[in-house]
Design an enzyme around this catalytic site. Structure first.
Site, PDB file in Angstrom:
ATOM      1  N   GLY A  51      -7.134   0.653 -80.079  1.00  0.00           N
ATOM      2  CA  GLY A  51      -8.213   1.391 -79.429  1.00  0.00           C
ATOM      3  C   GLY A  51      -9.164   1.939 -80.472  1.00  0.00           C
ATOM      4  O   GLY A  51      -8.805   2.019 -81.653  1.00  0.00           O
ATOM      5  N   CYS A  78      -1.994  -1.269 -83.915  1.00  0.00           N
ATOM      6  CA  CYS A  78      -3.141  -0.531 -84.453  1.00  0.00           C
ATOM      7  C   CYS A  78      -3.122   0.936 -83.989  1.00  0.00           C
ATOM      8  O   CYS A  78      -2.217   1.675 -84.352  1.00  0.00           O
ATOM      9  CB  CYS A  78      -4.422  -1.254 -84.061  1.00  0.00           C
ATOM     10  SG  CYS A  78      -5.841  -0.735 -85.024  1.00  0.00           S
ATOM     11  N   TYR A  79      -4.037   1.362 -83.153  1.00  0.00           N
ATOM     12  CA  TYR A  79      -4.008   2.748 -82.668  1.00  0.00           C
ATOM     13  C   TYR A  79      -2.664   3.044 -81.983  1.00  0.00           C
ATOM     14  O   TYR A  79      -2.129   4.159 -82.099  1.00  0.00           O
ATOM     15  CB  TYR A  79      -5.165   2.987 -81.693  1.00  0.00           C
ATOM     16  CG  TYR A  79      -5.141   4.362 -81.051  1.00  0.00           C
ATOM     17  CD1 TYR A  79      -5.773   5.451 -81.648  1.00  0.00           C
ATOM     18  CD2 TYR A  79      -4.467   4.571 -79.841  1.00  0.00           C
ATOM     19  CE1 TYR A  79      -5.723   6.718 -81.072  1.00  0.00           C
ATOM     20  CE2 TYR A  79      -4.416   5.825 -79.253  1.00  0.00           C
ATOM     21  CZ  TYR A  79      -5.047   6.901 -79.869  1.00  0.00           C
ATOM     22  OH  TYR A  79      -5.006   8.141 -79.299  1.00  0.00           O
ATOM     23  N   HIS A 165      -3.843  -7.003 -85.674  1.00  0.00           N
ATOM     24  CA  HIS A 165      -3.852  -7.418 -84.267  1.00  0.00           C
ATOM     25  C   HIS A 165      -3.169  -8.780 -84.078  1.00  0.00           C
ATOM     26  O   HIS A 165      -3.781  -9.808 -84.315  1.00  0.00           O
ATOM     27  CB  HIS A 165      -5.299  -7.476 -83.757  1.00  0.00           C
ATOM     28  CG  HIS A 165      -5.885  -6.120 -83.576  1.00  0.00           C
ATOM     29  ND1 HIS A 165      -5.815  -5.439 -82.389  1.00  0.00           N
ATOM     30  CD2 HIS A 165      -6.492  -5.295 -84.453  1.00  0.00           C
ATOM     31  CE1 HIS A 165      -6.379  -4.253 -82.531  1.00  0.00           C
ATOM     32  NE2 HIS A 165      -6.807  -4.141 -83.776  1.00  0.00           N
ATOM     33  N   GLU A 167      -2.474 -10.211 -81.382  1.00  0.00           N
ATOM     34  CA  GLU A 167      -2.933 -10.901 -80.173  1.00  0.00           C
ATOM     35  C   GLU A 167      -4.136 -11.816 -80.407  1.00  0.00           C
ATOM     36  O   GLU A 167      -4.420 -12.675 -79.593  1.00  0.00           O
ATOM     37  CB  GLU A 167      -3.240  -9.877 -79.066  1.00  0.00           C
ATOM     38  CG  GLU A 167      -4.451  -8.984 -79.297  1.00  0.00           C
ATOM     39  CD  GLU A 167      -4.177  -7.736 -80.156  1.00  0.00           C
ATOM     40  OE1 GLU A 167      -3.228  -7.773 -80.946  1.00  0.00           O
ATOM     41  OE2 GLU A 167      -4.926  -6.752 -80.053  1.00  0.00           O
ATOM     42  N   SER A 219     -15.636 -19.435 -50.109  1.00  0.00           N
ATOM     43  CA  SER A 219     -16.914 -19.670 -50.773  1.00  0.00           C
ATOM     44  C   SER A 219     -17.011 -21.092 -51.304  1.00  0.00           C
ATOM     45  O   SER A 219     -18.065 -21.554 -51.687  1.00  0.00           O
ATOM     46  CB  SER A 219     -17.061 -18.702 -51.941  1.00  0.00           C
ATOM     47  OG  SER A 219     -16.139 -19.073 -52.964  1.00  0.00           O
ATOM     48  N   ASP A 223     -10.999 -19.496 -56.344  1.00  0.00           N
ATOM     49  CA  ASP A 223     -10.252 -18.280 -55.971  1.00  0.00           C
ATOM     50  C   ASP A 223     -10.025 -18.189 -54.464  1.00  0.00           C
ATOM     51  O   ASP A 223      -8.905 -17.967 -54.002  1.00  0.00           O
ATOM     52  CB  ASP A 223     -10.977 -17.016 -56.443  1.00  0.00           C
ATOM     53  CG  ASP A 223     -11.316 -17.064 -57.921  1.00  0.00           C
ATOM     54  OD1 ASP A 223     -10.667 -17.850 -58.622  1.00  0.00           O
ATOM     55  OD2 ASP A 223     -12.223 -16.341 -58.354  1.00  0.00           O
ATOM     56  N   SER A 225     -10.250 -20.604 -52.301  1.00  0.00           N
ATOM     57  CA  SER A 225      -9.483 -21.758 -51.813  1.00  0.00           C
ATOM     58  C   SER A 225      -7.989 -21.541 -52.040  1.00  0.00           C
ATOM     59  O   SER A 225      -7.167 -21.829 -51.156  1.00  0.00           O
ATOM     60  CB  SER A 225      -9.902 -23.040 -52.537  1.00  0.00           C
ATOM     61  OG  SER A 225     -11.270 -23.262 -52.368  1.00  0.00           O
ATOM     62  N   LYS A 365      -8.103 -15.971 -64.275  1.00  0.00           N
ATOM     63  CA  LYS A 365      -8.710 -17.192 -63.714  1.00  0.00           C
ATOM     64  C   LYS A 365      -7.895 -18.460 -64.037  1.00  0.00           C
ATOM     65  O   LYS A 365      -7.658 -19.288 -63.165  1.00  0.00           O
ATOM     66  CB  LYS A 365     -10.131 -17.347 -64.272  1.00  0.00           C
ATOM     67  CG  LYS A 365     -10.936 -18.434 -63.620  1.00  0.00           C
ATOM     68  CD  LYS A 365     -11.761 -17.862 -62.520  1.00  0.00           C
ATOM     69  CE  LYS A 365     -12.583 -18.902 -61.813  1.00  0.00           C
ATOM     70  NZ  LYS A 365     -13.279 -18.276 -60.670  1.00  0.00           N
TER      71      LYS A 365
END
Ligand code: XMP
Length: 509
Positions: A51, A78-79, A165, A167, A219, A223, A225, A365
């Site tokens: 952060g 980190c933080y 980090h 990640e 739509s 998503d 569907s 997604k």
């Protein structure tokens, strides 16, 4: 599951992705979460994210120290590490200088977080403060030239911390480190797959909706569907989908979607054509936000009128995704600036007094795409590029009229045809055309023309939060331009948009 505490890092969604890549479920929560809620979630481990704050700032985010009495593994990044050290009696040295970028990392022993890792590797740093004195029971496990305590652990308590980090892709063995934490240290079982998710989700929908009727707005995107498929598998005929054709879709899209949806989803779908209504409402409107509001409100009106014909509906289903609901976005309590009012059906449930079903609300997604494949959705729907709710109206700069809509549809159709033929469709997050409210002089045959300018936008992105303009081959851009100018009447100039997001946005309005 793994609980991720969001201390405001821009990478916290990335941490969540890394956990899920190991087939382990995780949730991101704000630091204000109570110990009771944490116990309810029953995590097998906690990751404290990075952060931007300094632990010494008055309002720096903090989570209850009771997490240290849960007797589960904790990884501070980190933080998150600084918070852990500070909470357990060590100290953090304040710094006004940030260390930012790559650093060579020397690992003392390839155990714990670093099991099977090369001991000389590289990591990615982005921090100001650093650890000064370790709490009792902690040892240094890795260092860089600038940061003596680049990683630390108390293996007895199963507390681990890294100043860098793991990640981000730039940390060479970051994925391995997180995998070690999740699977070896926390001992999570890698059993969270889209198959298991589908099964659980279908059962849950069955329980939630029972014999009641459910309505869903389709739509044509992946998503909604996938939401339809899941709910249909759970409650069958009790699901009714509504597809509103606002006339602002791509060329022939409404027709094609009708075929595709009917073919893919053996679901009850009502198609409502409302083209003229939308065009009429948009008359003389040029302000982008006004356009969005008008389209959003009219959509609700049309949808509501159709839904009212379905007697006894009690639930509204929505394809809301995880990034839309992460509550920790307001980790610091500040409101996020409204850049554009995104059109969705958010106003519907309250107005229609319906209860919500949102089966995708914990997914990203790409996970929804995998789920779609798992449920048997065709590639055509699974890999459809996103398309905004307000459709082509926000790609016609200035007033939306029937003739301008028709020009843009033609331009966009040629563009898409070329993009598909070149094999770029699936490599791009989006590719589309924008009609500008400008004319320019040209020459065609022997005559002067004074016609419209269209812009081409093609971007790469992982999640639409950031995007880069696509480096399409010049040859392809040339073909697109030639074909549009030759085939679409009313356009004599094509420009290519070379701006990334931020500072631009993907859509022009
Ligand atoms: P921007 O333009 O904000 O777009 O960079 C980010 C992504 O969101 C899509 N978009 C929308 N999607 N309703 C939607 O469902 C909307 O009102 C809307 N506006 C933008 C855009 O196409 C891009 O993928």
């Amino acid at each position: 599951m793994i609980l991720i505490i969001d201390f405001g890092s821009q990478f916290n969604q990335l941490i969540a992705r890394r956990v899920r890549e190991n087939n382990v479920f995780c949730e991101i929560k704000a630091p204000v979460i109570s110990i009771e809620k944490i116990k309810e979630l029953n995590p097998e481990g906690i990751i404290l994210s990075g952060g931007p704050a300094s632990i010494y700032e008055k309002n720096s985010p903090k989570i209850t120290k009771e997490i240290f009495s849960l007797k589960i593994p904790i990884l501070g990044i980190c933080y998150g590490l600084q918070f852990m050290v500070n909470s357990l009696g060590g100290s953090v040295a304040k710094s006004r200088k940030r260390e930012y970028g790559f650093a060579k990392l020397r690992i003392n022993r390839a155990t714990g977080l670093f099991k099977n890792a090369d001991t000389n590797t590289s990591c990615w740093m982005s921090h100001g403060d650093s650890i000064d004195i370790l709490p009792n029971g902690f040892v240094i496990s890795a260092s860089t030239n600038n940061t003596k305590i680049a990683a630390t652990c108390n293996s007895l308590e199963k507390y681990y911390g890294v100043q860098f980090h793991p990640e981000v892709e730039h940390t060479d063995q970051g994925k391995l480190m997180l995998k070690n934490f999740i699977l070896n240290i926390c001992k999570c079982k890698p059993s969270w797959t889209m198959k298991s998710f589908a099964k659980d989700s279908i059962n849950q929908i069955k329980k939630q909706a029972g014999e009641k009727k459910v309505i869903l707005g389709l739509s044509g995107g992946v998503d909604s569907s996938v939401t339809a498929l899941l709910i249909h598998k759970a409650i069958g005929e009790n699901l009714t989908c509504i597809f509103v054709d606002n006339g602002l879709l791509r060329k022939d899209e409404a027709k094609k979607l009708k075929l595709t949806l009917n073919k893919n989803l053996d679901v009850n779908i009502r198609f409502v054509s409302a083209k003229t209504k939308f065009l009429k409402a948009l008359k003389k409107i040029t302000n982008p936000e006004k356009k969005r509001k008008i389209i959003g409100n009219l959509f609700i009106e049309v949808f509501e009128a159709e839904a009212a014909k379905i007697k006894g509906a009690e639930y509204l289903a929505q394809g809301t995704l995880y990034p839309d609901i992460i509550e920790s976005r307001s980790a610091f309590g500040g409101p996020t600036a409204v850049i554009k009012s995104h059109h969705n059906v958010g106003g519907l449930p309250k107005k229609m007094k319906l209860k919500l079903i949102e089966p995708l609300k914990h997914l990203f997604k790409d996970e929804v795409r995998h789920l779609g494949k798992e449920l048997g959705l065709t590639d055509e729907l699974v890999w459809r590029q996103p398309f905004p709710g307000p459709g082509l109206a926000i790609r016609i700069i200035g007033e939306v009229t029937a003739p301008r809509l028709s020009i843009l549809k033609e331009v966009d159709a040629v563009l898409l045809d070329e993009i598909r033929k070149s094999g770029y469709y699936n490599k791009l997050w989006q590719s589309f055309a924008v009609l500008l409210p400008l004319k320019s002089v040209g020459i065609m045959g022997d005559g002067r023309t004074y016609e419209n300018i269209a812009a081409i936008r093609a971007v790469t992105s992982k999640d639409a939060m950031t995007a880069d303009w696509a480096r399409l081959p010049h040859e392809l851009l040339g073909n697109i331009s030639n074909r549009i100018i030759n085939e679409v009447r009313g356009v004599n100039r094509i420009v290519y948009d070379i701006s990334s997001k931020p500072p631009s946005t993907i859509e022009w309005e």
